[in-house]
Write an enzyme that holds these catalytic residues in place. Sequence first.
Site, PDB file in Angstrom:
ATOM      1  N   SER A  79      84.475  37.653   7.981  1.00 28.65           N
ATOM      2  CA  SER A  79      83.422  38.168   7.230  1.00 28.65           C
ATOM      3  C   SER A  79      83.526  39.225   6.170  1.00 28.65           C
ATOM      4  O   SER A  79      84.602  39.705   6.033  1.00 28.65           O
ATOM      5  CB  SER A  79      82.461  38.775   8.118  1.00 28.65           C
ATOM      6  OG  SER A  79      81.282  39.582   7.476  1.00 28.65           O
ATOM      7  N   TYR A 118      81.188  45.400  14.756  1.00 29.42           N
ATOM      8  CA  TYR A 118      81.212  44.260  13.973  1.00 29.42           C
ATOM      9  C   TYR A 118      82.472  44.303  12.954  1.00 29.42           C
ATOM     10  O   TYR A 118      83.129  43.517  12.946  1.00 29.42           O
ATOM     11  CB  TYR A 118      80.014  43.914  13.129  1.00 29.42           C
ATOM     12  CG  TYR A 118      79.945  42.210  12.733  1.00 29.42           C
ATOM     13  CD1 TYR A 118      80.051  41.392  13.663  1.00 29.42           C
ATOM     14  CD2 TYR A 118      79.970  42.231  11.341  1.00 29.42           C
ATOM     15  CE1 TYR A 118      80.067  40.179  13.094  1.00 29.42           C
ATOM     16  CE2 TYR A 118      79.933  40.948  10.908  1.00 29.42           C
ATOM     17  CZ  TYR A 118      79.962  39.944  11.651  1.00 29.42           C
ATOM     18  OH  TYR A 118      79.851  38.682  11.233  1.00 29.42           O
TER      19      TYR A 118
END
Length: 252
Positions: free
Chosen positions: A149, A162
């Site tokens: 990501s 995350y």
Amino acid sequence: MSENLTGTVALISGASSGIGRATALRLAGAGAAVALAARRADRLEEVAADVRSAGGTALVIATDLTDADAAAGAVESTVAELGRLDTLVNAAGVMLNGPSDESPLDEWDRMVDINLRGLMYVTKAALPHLLDAAEDSPRSVADVVNISSVAGRVAAPTVALYNATKFAVTGATEAWRLEYTTRNLRFSVIEPGRTASELFDQKANSDADFTAAFGEVEALHTEDIADAIGYIVTSPRRVAVNEIVIRPTDQP
């Protein structure tokens, strides 16, 4: 010029929805037989039906890849049923962001389990088969593509765990690339920005939090990421695409 994947086999984690589903359809369209791994059997059967209706071959593997034995079993089932393993796409992921002092510890554990441990377990089990494929394939190459990501490049408030999992995925992919570059096993990482998928449905207010941080943007489609994966794995042996960052045009 890109090559087709006829005669090859791809295993895709997180294949029941989102980027994983789009990738399964993209690689099957390029000629690969696809093994579809995720927990939701009913959703996997729908993806498999789409693959088969277009003339492709699909194997459904309903399993929890955060269990090391189950992950190894998914790899072994792929090879036993489809004959080999040329491509691994680790697309399973979860995003449960929020203030660190308020976030439940089990949400942090879940992100580590799915985003990192599951990826490691599948990759570890797949390595011998991928190395075998790189040796005997007419294309003389095998591929692992890991979905990270932009959160694996840039840290942000309320995104600590995350960030941690995605930084780890990006770092591990580069280390594996260096380890296997002389054995015709390519490792690539893709770092998408805002993409329209179920990722933002996994926790309340995720869309609102993103909009507050970045404003309204036209999100990427999952097919945009699948096209990038297709480019990577259909490139000839001499071409190794190490890293792709894909953001919506209007995402800062």
